[in-house]
Write a protein that holds these residues in place. Structure first.
Motif, PDB file in Angstrom:
ATOM      1  N   GLY A  31      73.043 -31.854   6.776  1.00  0.00           N
ATOM      2  CA  GLY A  31      72.238 -33.096   5.381  1.00  0.00           C
ATOM      3  C   GLY A  31      73.209 -33.321   4.743  1.00  0.00           C
ATOM      4  O   GLY A  31      72.822 -33.925   3.738  1.00  0.00           O
ATOM      5  N   SER A  32      74.118 -34.094   4.884  1.00  0.00           N
ATOM      6  CA  SER A  32      75.054 -34.715   4.151  1.00  0.00           C
ATOM      7  C   SER A  32      76.592 -35.033   5.095  1.00  0.00           C
ATOM      8  O   SER A  32      76.484 -34.846   6.260  1.00  0.00           O
ATOM      9  CB  SER A  32      76.177 -33.819   2.758  1.00  0.00           C
ATOM     10  OG  SER A  32      77.397 -32.763   4.008  1.00  0.00           O
ATOM     11  N   ASP A  33      76.692 -36.643   4.526  1.00  0.00           N
ATOM     12  CA  ASP A  33      77.287 -37.691   5.271  1.00  0.00           C
ATOM     13  C   ASP A  33      78.346 -36.629   5.215  1.00  0.00           C
ATOM     14  O   ASP A  33      79.735 -36.146   3.781  1.00  0.00           O
ATOM     15  CB  ASP A  33      77.433 -38.651   4.624  1.00  0.00           C
ATOM     16  CG  ASP A  33      76.121 -39.916   5.494  1.00  0.00           C
ATOM     17  OD1 ASP A  33      75.210 -39.158   5.827  1.00  0.00           O
ATOM     18  OD2 ASP A  33      75.688 -40.002   4.709  1.00  0.00           O
ATOM     19  N   TRP A  34      79.882 -36.875   6.694  1.00  0.00           N
ATOM     20  CA  TRP A  34      81.859 -36.231   6.180  1.00  0.00           C
ATOM     21  C   TRP A  34      82.182 -37.897   6.065  1.00  0.00           C
ATOM     22  O   TRP A  34      81.851 -38.905   7.420  1.00  0.00           O
ATOM     23  CB  TRP A  34      81.330 -35.909   7.732  1.00  0.00           C
ATOM     24  CG  TRP A  34      80.848 -34.453   7.257  1.00  0.00           C
ATOM     25  CD1 TRP A  34      80.031 -34.166   6.536  1.00  0.00           C
ATOM     26  CD2 TRP A  34      80.717 -33.778   8.549  1.00  0.00           C
ATOM     27  NE1 TRP A  34      79.390 -32.430   7.001  1.00  0.00           N
ATOM     28  CE2 TRP A  34      80.231 -32.867   8.355  1.00  0.00           C
ATOM     29  CE3 TRP A  34      81.374 -33.713   9.409  1.00  0.00           C
ATOM     30  CZ2 TRP A  34      79.236 -31.843   8.613  1.00  0.00           C
ATOM     31  CZ3 TRP A  34      81.017 -32.403  10.358  1.00  0.00           C
ATOM     32  CH2 TRP A  34      80.174 -31.079  10.225  1.00  0.00           C
ATOM     33  N   ASN A  35      82.912 -38.132   5.002  1.00  0.00           N
ATOM     34  CA  ASN A  35      83.903 -39.587   5.293  1.00  0.00           C
ATOM     35  C   ASN A  35      85.497 -38.863   5.467  1.00  0.00           C
ATOM     36  O   ASN A  35      86.142 -39.393   5.707  1.00  0.00           O
ATOM     37  CB  ASN A  35      84.017 -40.027   4.053  1.00  0.00           C
ATOM     38  CG  ASN A  35      84.133 -39.161   2.545  1.00  0.00           C
ATOM     39  OD1 ASN A  35      84.690 -37.910   2.656  1.00  0.00           O
ATOM     40  ND2 ASN A  35      83.932 -39.708   1.398  1.00  0.00           N
ATOM     41  N   LEU A  36      85.577 -37.281   5.478  1.00  0.00           N
ATOM     42  CA  LEU A  36      86.823 -36.732   5.839  1.00  0.00           C
ATOM     43  C   LEU A  36      86.330 -35.498   7.021  1.00  0.00           C
ATOM     44  O   LEU A  36      85.578 -35.050   6.531  1.00  0.00           O
ATOM     45  CB  LEU A  36      88.014 -37.269   4.745  1.00  0.00           C
ATOM     46  CG  LEU A  36      87.974 -37.419   3.961  1.00  0.00           C
ATOM     47  CD1 LEU A  36      88.557 -36.794   2.770  1.00  0.00           C
ATOM     48  CD2 LEU A  36      89.384 -38.277   4.577  1.00  0.00           C
ATOM     49  N   PHE A  37      87.467 -35.447   7.991  1.00  0.00           N
ATOM     50  CA  PHE A  37      87.632 -34.200   9.154  1.00  0.00           C
ATOM     51  C   PHE A  37      88.180 -33.539   8.740  1.00  0.00           C
ATOM     52  O   PHE A  37      90.039 -34.571  10.106  1.00  0.00           O
ATOM     53  CB  PHE A  37      86.980 -34.672  10.135  1.00  0.00           C
ATOM     54  CG  PHE A  37      86.322 -33.485  10.848  1.00  0.00           C
ATOM     55  CD1 PHE A  37      85.228 -32.816  10.501  1.00  0.00           C
ATOM     56  CD2 PHE A  37      86.962 -33.730  12.621  1.00  0.00           C
ATOM     57  CE1 PHE A  37      85.091 -31.668  11.193  1.00  0.00           C
ATOM     58  CE2 PHE A  37      86.729 -32.279  12.051  1.00  0.00           C
ATOM     59  CZ  PHE A  37      85.138 -31.516  12.293  1.00  0.00           C
ATOM     60  N   ALA A  38      89.601 -32.924   8.663  1.00  0.00           N
ATOM     61  CA  ALA A  38      90.786 -31.780   8.316  1.00  0.00           C
ATOM     62  C   ALA A  38      90.279 -30.941   9.528  1.00  0.00           C
ATOM     63  O   ALA A  38      89.575 -30.456   9.542  1.00  0.00           O
ATOM     64  CB  ALA A  38      90.801 -31.566   7.091  1.00  0.00           C
ATOM     65  N   ALA A  46      91.214 -24.781  12.327  1.00  0.00           N
ATOM     66  CA  ALA A  46      90.124 -24.379  10.776  1.00  0.00           C
ATOM     67  C   ALA A  46      89.805 -25.973  10.492  1.00  0.00           C
ATOM     68  O   ALA A  46      90.481 -27.238  10.531  1.00  0.00           O
ATOM     69  CB  ALA A  46      90.877 -23.739   9.821  1.00  0.00           C
ATOM     70  N   GLN A  47      88.773 -25.969  10.542  1.00  0.00           N
ATOM     71  CA  GLN A  47      87.958 -27.472  10.494  1.00  0.00           C
ATOM     72  C   GLN A  47      87.196 -27.520   9.016  1.00  0.00           C
ATOM     73  O   GLN A  47      86.443 -27.429   9.563  1.00  0.00           O
ATOM     74  CB  GLN A  47      87.071 -28.080  11.562  1.00  0.00           C
ATOM     75  CG  GLN A  47      87.919 -27.656  13.225  1.00  0.00           C
ATOM     76  CD  GLN A  47      86.693 -27.205  14.264  1.00  0.00           C
ATOM     77  OE1 GLN A  47      86.400 -29.325  14.815  1.00  0.00           O
ATOM     78  NE2 GLN A  47      86.215 -26.635  14.862  1.00  0.00           N
ATOM     79  N   ARG A  48      87.540 -28.742   8.453  1.00  0.00           N
ATOM     80  CA  ARG A  48      86.735 -29.055   7.059  1.00  0.00           C
ATOM     81  C   ARG A  48      86.548 -30.282   7.159  1.00  0.00           C
ATOM     82  O   ARG A  48      87.388 -31.090   7.265  1.00  0.00           O
ATOM     83  CB  ARG A  48      88.162 -28.250   5.993  1.00  0.00           C
ATOM     84  CG  ARG A  48      88.477 -26.803   5.868  1.00  0.00           C
ATOM     85  CD  ARG A  48      89.180 -26.065   5.095  1.00  0.00           C
ATOM     86  NE  ARG A  48      90.921 -27.502   4.911  1.00  0.00           N
ATOM     87  CZ  ARG A  48      91.743 -27.894   3.870  1.00  0.00           C
ATOM     88  NH1 ARG A  48      90.777 -27.000   3.367  1.00  0.00           N
ATOM     89  NH2 ARG A  48      92.005 -28.705   3.983  1.00  0.00           N
ATOM     90  N   PRO A  49      85.660 -29.997   7.057  1.00  0.00           N
ATOM     91  CA  PRO A  49      84.865 -31.767   6.809  1.00  0.00           C
ATOM     92  C   PRO A  49      84.615 -32.015   5.247  1.00  0.00           C
ATOM     93  O   PRO A  49      84.514 -30.790   4.535  1.00  0.00           O
ATOM     94  CB  PRO A  49      83.393 -31.777   6.865  1.00  0.00           C
ATOM     95  CG  PRO A  49      83.215 -30.313   7.991  1.00  0.00           C
ATOM     96  CD  PRO A  49      84.112 -29.668   7.487  1.00  0.00           C
ATOM     97  N   ASN A  50      84.423 -32.848   4.792  1.00  0.00           N
ATOM     98  CA  ASN A  50      85.382 -33.941   3.929  1.00  0.00           C
ATOM     99  C   ASN A  50      86.499 -33.411   2.831  1.00  0.00           C
ATOM    100  O   ASN A  50      86.206 -33.021   1.386  1.00  0.00           O
ATOM    101  CB  ASN A  50      83.627 -33.624   3.479  1.00  0.00           C
ATOM    102  CG  ASN A  50      82.517 -34.287   3.651  1.00  0.00           C
ATOM    103  OD1 ASN A  50      82.709 -35.568   3.536  1.00  0.00           O
ATOM    104  ND2 ASN A  50      81.454 -34.498   3.200  1.00  0.00           N
ATOM    105  N   MET A  51      86.996 -32.952   3.639  1.00  0.00           N
ATOM    106  CA  MET A  51      88.284 -32.617   3.501  1.00  0.00           C
ATOM    107  C   MET A  51      89.869 -32.505   3.884  1.00  0.00           C
ATOM    108  O   MET A  51      89.867 -33.533   4.937  1.00  0.00           O
ATOM    109  CB  MET A  51      88.691 -30.554   3.215  1.00  0.00           C
ATOM    110  CG  MET A  51      87.607 -29.719   2.265  1.00  0.00           C
ATOM    111  SD  MET A  51      88.021 -29.939   0.580  1.00  0.00           S
ATOM    112  CE  MET A  51      86.358 -29.371   0.135  1.00  0.00           C
TER     113      MET A  51
END
Length: 225
Positions: free
Chosen positions: A86-93, A190-195
């Motif tokens: 439901g939200s866009d991601w601009n980073l993917f850690a 561990a995968q973290r969108p927008n982080m």
């Protein structure tokens, strides 16, 4: 652009890979401890190629657990990631986490909220990495840049400079290697969108920082005089 068109070529390549005879030992991939973001997932393996499909229902941390890798072997990981958060991601850690009670992690106590109990940051001495030096490409069709750190106290691989809109699917590719298997296993990604990962300063950086503080203190003393 429709996702079917974007990934048609990659799908053909992966189909050929996955139909090839499997000669490596079968590994195990599962949803990991602390997973919150990944709703649905599947994987398949051919030799040292691992294909993973993930569907995300939120932008919370998503974890995958890997086990039974062959020690010292390089694995190529292809992932299709569908963002249904439901939200866009601009980073993917992405960060490697290994069991905290391992022989390579004495005194390593991770305090970040995304690190589940019983796990710690992978470090340079444990032999676990995103296959650094292997030549396996680290790419994505949604993110243009990749930032990696595998020579300090944390092993991470961050994708950025792009966007994965909600409702769309992107691909990423990277390598995995565990030189000291099975001592590090099962380990987590561990995968973290927008982080983005926060690198812990190495000795040289810490020394420069310390010199800066000494200089600042001297400047303040002179100013006070």
């Amino acid at each position: 652009m429709e996702s079917g068109n974007r990934f048609g070529g990659l799908a053909l390549v992966l189909s050929a890979l996955l139909l090839a005879p499997a000669t490596a030992s079968a590994i195990s991939v599962s949803l990991g401890t602390g997973n919150q973001g990944i709703d649905d997932f599947s994987y398949s393996q051919s030799d040292h190629t691992i294909m993973i499909q993930e569907s995300w229902g939120s932008a919370e941390t998503g974890t995958l657990a890997f086990d039974k890798l062959e020690a010292g072997e390089n694995y190529t990981v292809y992932k299709e990631i569908t963002n249904n958060s439901g939200s866009d991601w601009n980073l993917f850690a992405n960060e490697l986490l290994d069991p905290a009670d391992g022989s390579f992690d004495a005194g390593d106590q991770a305090e970040e909220d995304f690190v589940p109990a019983g796990y710690s940051h992978s470090n340079e001495t444990d032999g676990l990495s995103f296959a650094q030096g292997s030549g396996i490409p680290r790419t994505s069709d949604a993110f243009a840049n990749v930032t990696a750190d595998e020579i300090g106290t944390r092993d991470f691989l961050d994708y950025g400079d792009g966007i994965l809109a909600s409702g769309e699917t992107a691909t990423v590719q990277f390598g995995l290697r565990d030189n000291n298997a099975p001592a590090n296993e099962p380990f987590l990604i561990a995968q973290r969108p927008n982080m983005e990962s926060m690198a812990i300063p190495g000795p040289a950086t810490a020394a420069l920082f310390g010199l800066g503080l000494v200089g600042l203190a001297g400047f303040r003393r002179r100013d006070a005089a």
